[in-house]
Each structure stands twice: as C-alpha cells, then as structure tokens.
Design a protein around this motif. Structure first.
Motif, PDB file in Angstrom:
ATOM      1  N   GLY A  54       0.185  36.373   7.759  1.00 48.48           N
ATOM      2  CA  GLY A  54       0.401  37.635   7.070  1.00 48.48           C
ATOM      3  C   GLY A  54       0.737  37.515   5.605  1.00 48.48           C
ATOM      4  O   GLY A  54       0.770  38.530   4.893  1.00 48.48           O
ATOM      5  N   ALA A  55       0.993  36.313   5.102  1.00 50.92           N
ATOM      6  CA  ALA A  55       1.334  36.117   3.694  1.00 50.92           C
ATOM      7  C   ALA A  55       0.217  35.371   2.982  1.00 50.92           C
ATOM      8  O   ALA A  55      -0.550  34.613   3.605  1.00 50.92           O
ATOM      9  N   SER A  56       0.113  35.579   1.671  1.00 53.20           N
ATOM     10  CA  SER A  56      -0.916  34.889   0.895  1.00 53.20           C
ATOM     11  C   SER A  56      -0.685  33.388   0.911  1.00 53.20           C
ATOM     12  O   SER A  56       0.462  32.919   0.865  1.00 53.20           O
ATOM     13  N   CYS A  57      -1.772  32.648   0.979  1.00 59.91           N
ATOM     14  CA  CYS A  57      -1.665  31.191   0.978  1.00 59.91           C
ATOM     15  C   CYS A  57      -1.153  30.703  -0.373  1.00 59.91           C
ATOM     16  O   CYS A  57      -1.526  31.243  -1.427  1.00 59.91           O
ATOM     17  N   GLU A  58      -0.353  29.675  -0.349  1.00 63.02           N
ATOM     18  CA  GLU A  58       0.121  29.072  -1.585  1.00 63.02           C
ATOM     19  C   GLU A  58      -0.897  28.050  -2.082  1.00 63.02           C
ATOM     20  O   GLU A  58      -1.576  27.396  -1.279  1.00 63.02           O
ATOM     21  N   PRO A  59      -1.014  27.907  -3.409  1.00 65.68           N
ATOM     22  CA  PRO A  59      -2.004  26.957  -3.958  1.00 65.68           C
ATOM     23  C   PRO A  59      -1.812  25.528  -3.448  1.00 65.68           C
ATOM     24  O   PRO A  59      -2.790  24.799  -3.269  1.00 65.68           O
ATOM     25  N   THR A  60      -0.569  25.125  -3.204  1.00 70.82           N
ATOM     26  CA  THR A  60      -0.304  23.754  -2.757  1.00 70.82           C
ATOM     27  C   THR A  60      -0.749  23.512  -1.319  1.00 70.82           C
ATOM     28  O   THR A  60      -0.790  22.362  -0.867  1.00 70.82           O
ATOM     29  N   GLU A  61      -1.060  24.582  -0.580  1.00 76.09           N
ATOM     30  CA  GLU A  61      -1.458  24.424   0.818  1.00 76.09           C
ATOM     31  C   GLU A  61      -2.958  24.134   0.978  1.00 76.09           C
ATOM     32  O   GLU A  61      -3.405  23.799   2.067  1.00 76.09           O
ATOM     33  N   THR A  62      -3.720  24.276  -0.091  1.00 76.29           N
ATOM     34  CA  THR A  62      -5.163  24.045  -0.047  1.00 76.29           C
ATOM     35  C   THR A  62      -5.517  22.834  -0.894  1.00 76.29           C
ATOM     36  O   THR A  62      -5.185  22.777  -2.078  1.00 76.29           O
ATOM     37  N   THR A  63      -6.188  21.872  -0.267  1.00 75.67           N
ATOM     38  CA  THR A  63      -6.555  20.627  -0.937  1.00 75.67           C
ATOM     39  C   THR A  63      -8.067  20.531  -1.061  1.00 75.67           C
ATOM     40  O   THR A  63      -8.803  20.841  -0.117  1.00 75.67           O
ATOM     41  N   GLN A  64      -8.515  20.086  -2.208  1.00 74.12           N
ATOM     42  CA  GLN A  64      -9.945  19.922  -2.461  1.00 74.12           C
ATOM     43  C   GLN A  64     -10.375  18.515  -2.049  1.00 74.12           C
ATOM     44  O   GLN A  64      -9.796  17.528  -2.493  1.00 74.12           O
ATOM     45  N   ILE A  65     -11.359  18.410  -1.174  1.00 80.29           N
ATOM     46  CA  ILE A  65     -11.856  17.105  -0.734  1.00 80.29           C
ATOM     47  C   ILE A  65     -13.366  17.031  -0.950  1.00 80.29           C
ATOM     48  O   ILE A  65     -14.031  18.060  -1.104  1.00 80.29           O
ATOM     49  N   ARG A  66     -13.866  15.811  -0.941  1.00 81.88           N
ATOM     50  CA  ARG A  66     -15.302  15.613  -1.115  1.00 81.88           C
ATOM     51  C   ARG A  66     -15.931  15.182   0.200  1.00 81.88           C
ATOM     52  O   ARG A  66     -15.375  14.339   0.912  1.00 81.88           O
ATOM     53  N   ASP A  67     -17.098  15.752   0.502  1.00 80.20           N
ATOM     54  CA  ASP A  67     -17.840  15.383   1.700  1.00 80.20           C
ATOM     55  C   ASP A  67     -19.239  14.965   1.298  1.00 80.20           C
ATOM     56  O   ASP A  67     -19.832  15.543   0.375  1.00 80.20           O
ATOM     57  N   GLU A  68     -19.776  13.960   1.994  1.00 80.52           N
ATOM     58  CA  GLU A  68     -21.082  13.423   1.599  1.00 80.52           C
ATOM     59  C   GLU A  68     -22.228  14.375   1.894  1.00 80.52           C
ATOM     60  O   GLU A  68     -23.282  14.285   1.265  1.00 80.52           O
ATOM     61  N   ASP A  69     -22.049  15.292   2.843  1.00 83.32           N
ATOM     62  CA  ASP A  69     -23.110  16.237   3.189  1.00 83.32           C
ATOM     63  C   ASP A  69     -22.950  17.583   2.492  1.00 83.32           C
ATOM     64  O   ASP A  69     -23.941  18.195   2.103  1.00 83.32           O
ATOM     65  N   TYR A  70     -21.718  18.053   2.358  1.00 80.87           N
ATOM     66  CA  TYR A  70     -21.469  19.425   1.900  1.00 80.87           C
ATOM     67  C   TYR A  70     -20.797  19.500   0.539  1.00 80.87           C
ATOM     68  O   TYR A  70     -20.343  20.576   0.141  1.00 80.87           O
ATOM     69  N   GLY A  71     -20.726  18.383  -0.171  1.00 77.88           N
ATOM     70  CA  GLY A  71     -20.161  18.422  -1.507  1.00 77.88           C
ATOM     71  C   GLY A  71     -18.655  18.589  -1.492  1.00 77.88           C
ATOM     72  O   GLY A  71     -17.924  17.783  -0.905  1.00 77.88           O
ATOM     73  N   ILE A  72     -18.178  19.662  -2.124  1.00 76.91           N
ATOM     74  CA  ILE A  72     -16.735  19.923  -2.205  1.00 76.91           C
ATOM     75  C   ILE A  72     -16.321  20.885  -1.092  1.00 76.91           C
ATOM     76  O   ILE A  72     -16.905  21.961  -0.923  1.00 76.91           O
ATOM     77  N   CYS A  73     -15.304  20.478  -0.322  1.00 74.00           N
ATOM     78  CA  CYS A  73     -14.747  21.305   0.756  1.00 74.00           C
ATOM     79  C   CYS A  73     -13.265  21.531   0.490  1.00 74.00           C
ATOM     80  O   CYS A  73     -12.660  20.871  -0.365  1.00 74.00           O
ATOM     81  N   TYR A  74     -12.677  22.421   1.264  1.00 71.05           N
ATOM     82  CA  TYR A  74     -11.269  22.780   1.060  1.00 71.05           C
ATOM     83  C   TYR A  74     -10.525  22.699   2.388  1.00 71.05           C
ATOM     84  O   TYR A  74     -10.952  23.294   3.385  1.00 71.05           O
ATOM     85  N   THR A  75      -9.434  21.944   2.371  1.00 72.24           N
ATOM     86  CA  THR A  75      -8.610  21.776   3.570  1.00 72.24           C
ATOM     87  C   THR A  75      -7.323  22.562   3.413  1.00 72.24           C
ATOM     88  O   THR A  75      -6.570  22.355   2.454  1.00 72.24           O
ATOM     89  N   PHE A  76      -7.092  23.460   4.368  1.00 71.87           N
ATOM     90  CA  PHE A  76      -5.841  24.233   4.381  1.00 71.87           C
ATOM     91  C   PHE A  76      -4.891  23.612   5.387  1.00 71.87           C
ATOM     92  O   PHE A  76      -5.213  23.475   6.566  1.00 71.87           O
ATOM     93  N   ALA A  77      -3.721  23.209   4.905  1.00 71.10           N
ATOM     94  CA  ALA A  77      -2.666  22.670   5.764  1.00 71.10           C
ATOM     95  C   ALA A  77      -1.375  23.381   5.395  1.00 71.10           C
ATOM     96  O   ALA A  77      -0.845  23.188   4.292  1.00 71.10           O
ATOM     97  N   PRO A  78      -0.846  24.240   6.271  1.00 73.57           N
ATOM     98  CA  PRO A  78       0.336  25.029   5.913  1.00 73.57           C
ATOM     99  C   PRO A  78       1.539  24.164   5.566  1.00 73.57           C
ATOM    100  O   PRO A  78       1.744  23.108   6.148  1.00 73.57           O
ATOM    101  N   LYS A  79       2.312  24.650   4.595  1.00 71.12           N
ATOM    102  CA  LYS A  79       3.497  23.927   4.152  1.00 71.12           C
ATOM    103  C   LYS A  79       4.519  23.817   5.280  1.00 71.12           C
ATOM    104  O   LYS A  79       5.161  22.785   5.454  1.00 71.12           O
ATOM    105  N   ILE A  80       4.659  24.872   6.050  1.00 68.09           N
ATOM    106  CA  ILE A  80       5.514  24.852   7.247  1.00 68.09           C
ATOM    107  C   ILE A  80       4.584  24.967   8.448  1.00 68.09           C
ATOM    108  O   ILE A  80       4.164  26.065   8.826  1.00 68.09           O
TER     109      ILE A  80
END
Length: 473
Positions: free
Chosen positions: A172-198
C-alpha cells in the motif's frame, strides 16, 4: 592343556555359545556329524546372504519424505522484472555491430523496412551469415554482440527506469528507491530487482503485495529480435541472483496479471558423504550451475565466451566470428552428453521455492481510463498509444503457510546393526559375546602356534648339543 589344534577346536565347540558347534563335537555317529555340519553350513550361508542384502539396503541410502505445513510470518521474495525488448531501437540503429544484424536479416527475408529513427551508414567488417534460420541466428548473434558492451553502455541504450516503471507500491505504500536494484541480464539487457527493505510479511493477500504499472515502449521494439510485447518476471529467493531465462515467466501488455504465491521449502538429505546435494547451496537450481559449466567449456574449447556471465581464465571476448559461433554451437549441442555429475552440479540441500497461480484480465477497463490518466499524469491523446505498452502486475503471498518437504534416512545405522543382530541370532545363534569367543579362539591358536615353534626350536637345539657331545667323546 590340549596339545593339538583339533583338541583346541573341540574344546571351543563344546563350550561356545554359538549353536550347532557343540552338536558336531559331541556327535558319536558320523551321519549325525555330517547332518549338523550341513545344517550349520546352510545356516551360515543364509546368514551371509541376508547380511549382504541388508548391506545393499544400507548403502543405497534410501530416504523417507516428510511433508509438514506450518503457519508463520514469511519472507517476501525478490521480484525481478525485465522488458522483453533488451535495447531501444533508436540506439540500436546507430550501432554498426547491432544494426548489421537487422540489415542482414532484412535482406535474408527480402524485406525493406522503413525505420522511424535514423540509422547508421558505417560499414561493418565482421562477417555475418544469417544461415538457414535467419531469425534464430539474429537473436543468438545479437545476444553475443550485446555482451561486448559494458553495463553503462547497455544502460544508456535501455529505457530509463523512471520511464519503464511508472508506478510501484508495496503493502500500500510507494516503493523506496533503495528497494529497487538495477541488474544486467544477457538476454533482456537491463532488469530491475525489487527486494523490500523490511521483507517479513505478517499478512497475506493482494493488498499486502507488490504492484507495478510498467511501460515497455513498443515503439522501441527491435524487429527480428523481439517478437512479442510484454515483460519477463522472475520470483526468487533474495539470496540468489534471478534465473530469468530458466525460471522466469512472460506476461503480455494491455493485461493485468496477478501472481499468487505459496511458499514451499525443501530440506534434502546430503548423504553420508555429502555428495547427494549441495550443502553450500551455491546455486538456486541445477540449470544455473549447468549453464556456467557449459560456458566454461565453450571458453576452454573455442577461446571465446558464450555469455559474459561465464568468464573463464583469461578469455574476455564474446564469440563473434562464424568459426567461433560454430564452435560454440557444437559444444552446446553436446550438452545432452554432459551430465550434472561431470559438472559437479547438485540440487541445493536447502531450497525455498514458490508455487505460482497466475490470473489475467484485460487492462485497463474503459471506465478506468480517466483514473489511470490522472495516476500517470498523461492526457487522452497520448493514452491511446500508451495503452498498448502498459502492463499491470500484482505479486502477493496467497497465504502465510510454508509447506516443508524434508528428507530423512529410511535405513539408519541403528536399523542396520539391529537387523544384522537379528539375522545372526535367527540363523546361527550368534551375539557379540559369541564373536568375542571366536576372537579369543584365534588369539589362543596364534599363541599356541608360537609356543609350538619355540618348543620345536628348543628340541632341535638340544638334539644338536647331544649329537656334538657324543661326537666329541
């Protein structure tokens, strides 16, 4: 004290607790002796056979599987999202290495595509053959050439994060910028991983999950390379990198997708020597390990990389020439002959997985357009174009139950020893004390043999002395 081995064995047979030997020693009639010898031999043979079978059962290390379900607070998994289109078409057309793939594939199909963006006019010197399957070859060569670019270069040629992720909410709350990490994938280029702080989830249900509104920008899709519009989603344990190609799921645009998760945990028996599963849990699945193993084999055999993820030794360049690509395909085609044992790949001893129940519906509804325009801060004129590129994604825990599947040895050391004792008692009436009597007999025979040799040596010496005294006299 008995003077011969026969006397000692007879004395042992008459006093041992092992059944049958006394009968043989006490029997006066030869037929009775033969009878008991036959019975005792058959019993020993059957006992050895049964112990052999028990040994095979013990060595096989069979397991029992125990399944239990518990209700508790769970850790919300990491969610990785990729655009099915790896790079922006407007940037690809300006890269000679990448544009050549589109140009050659276009000629192979006899097409003349009019691109909405300027394209490069630089010649490309690396030979490229479309082969019998132009689209398949184009995708493979595009992936390989994309591996020669740095992460920063791939980022600059990708849809920016704020343009790709239009809305992100967690519980119910907006995601914080620190919870989303930019990763690289060989097939799809740049992807985004969301891992909640809590990460601990105390409640389940859609309202306590993760929501995304995504814009894949279909106008930037690359011909021949990206043939469907949407996203690729991998849901994984936050301790591992996502296996997007192997375990990811693709979802279409103009669709609302809900993924209800149920957690499953596995505890596997590693075996007595620890070889049945990976106790270090280095990989999330065997496929990830196998791909790395094959990548190293390509690097060793062909002198180039099949993936920038699988660097080996001093090899740093991607397979690009026709001979290198042909060599890479030959190594990869032999994957069926490469077993997981050859690559030392095992399933993790401890694993957390998620059952996924997916439901979809058209999105957005007609009467929802005004609300969505307000949320995305856009107008009606641009919304029509935007609608074809929108994906609405919900990921949530369906319940806070954890289904634990645990393996345990079906036949333990205690079972093995007890069963051997039972077989020895059933067939030959032996116990630990009986075995001790046999050991004692062997020791006594060794001592007796040693003393006999000593006495024999003394007798010979005395005889020699007497013979020499007679000769001197």
């Amino acid at each position: 004290m008995p003077e011969t081995i026969g006397d000692k064995l007879k004395d042992f047979a008459g006093n041992t607790s092992i059944h049958g030997f006394g009968r043989i020693a006490d029997s006066v009639f030869i037929l009775r002796k033969v009878f008991w010898i036959c019975v005792l031999s058959a019993s020993f043979g059957m006992c050895v056979f049964q112990v052999y079978r028990l040994s095979l059962q013990y060595i096989s290390e069979g397991v029992n599987t125990k399944v239990s379900v518990s209700y508790k607070e769970l850790e919300f998994p990491a969610v990785t999202i990729c655009n099915l289109n790896p790079l922006k078409l407007s940037d690809v057309l300006l890269e000679p290495d990448l544009f050549q793939i589109l140009n050659e594939t276009e000629h192979a199909f006899g097409m003349n595509i009019t691109y909405p963006y300027p394209k490069t006019s630089f010649p490309h010197t690396v030979p490229y053959d479309t082969g019998d399957l132009p689209m398949h070859t184009a995708k493979e060569v595009f992936r390989l050439r994309m591996g020669n670019y740095t992460k920063d270069e791939i980022v600059n040629m990708s849809i920016p994060m704020h343009e790709f992720i239009l809305l992100c909410r967690f519980q119910g709350a907006s995601c914080e910028p620190t919870e989303t990490t930019q990763i690289r994938d060989e097939d799809y280029g740049i992807c985004y991983t969301f891992a909640p702080k809590i990460p601990i989830a105390k409640l389940a249900g859609p309202s306590m999950g993760l929501e995304f509104i995504l814009n894949v920008h279909q106008k930037e899709y690359i011909p021949f390379i990206t043939d469907s519009s949407g996203i690729r989603v991998a849901i994984h344990n936050r301790r591992y990198s996502p296996d997007i190609r192997g375990s990811g799921i693709s979802f279409a645009t103009s669709v609302e997708t809900s993924i209800a998760l149920t957690q499953r945990s596995f505890i596997r028996h590693p075996g007595r020597d620890g070889s049945l599963c990976d106790k270090d849990n280095k990989y999330s699945a065997i496929l990830v390990c196998m791909e790395k193993c094959i990548g190293k084999r390509v690097a060793k055999t062909c002198g180039c990389l099949s993936s920038w993820l699988h660097g080996a030794d001093n090899v740093e360049t991607m397979c690009s020439t026709p001979s290198e690509i042909s060599c890479m395909k030959e190594v990869q085609s032999a994957i069926s002959s490469v077993s997981a044992e050859d690559c030392d790949c095992k399933v993790p001893c401890r694993e957390v997985a998620y059952n996924k129940e997916v439901s979809t519906t058209a999105y957005p509804a007609v009467n929802q357009q005004g609300v969505l325009e307000a949320i995305l801060n856009t107008d009606s004129a641009s919304f029509g174009t935007l609608r074809e590129s929108i994906v609405y994604l919900k990921v949530y825990l369906a319940s806070l139950t954890d289904e634990l599947t645990e393996e345990e040895l079906a036949y333990t050391e205690e079972n093995f020893v007890s069963d051997i004792g039972g077989q020895l008692g059933l067939w030959v009436g032996m116990s630990v004390l009986s075995i001790t009597e046999v050991v004692e007999l062997i020791i006594l025979l060794c001592i007796w043999c040693g003393s006999r040799k000593k006495d024999s040596k003394t007798d010979v010496e005395n005889f020699d002395k007497k013979r020499s005294s007679i000769a001197n006299s």
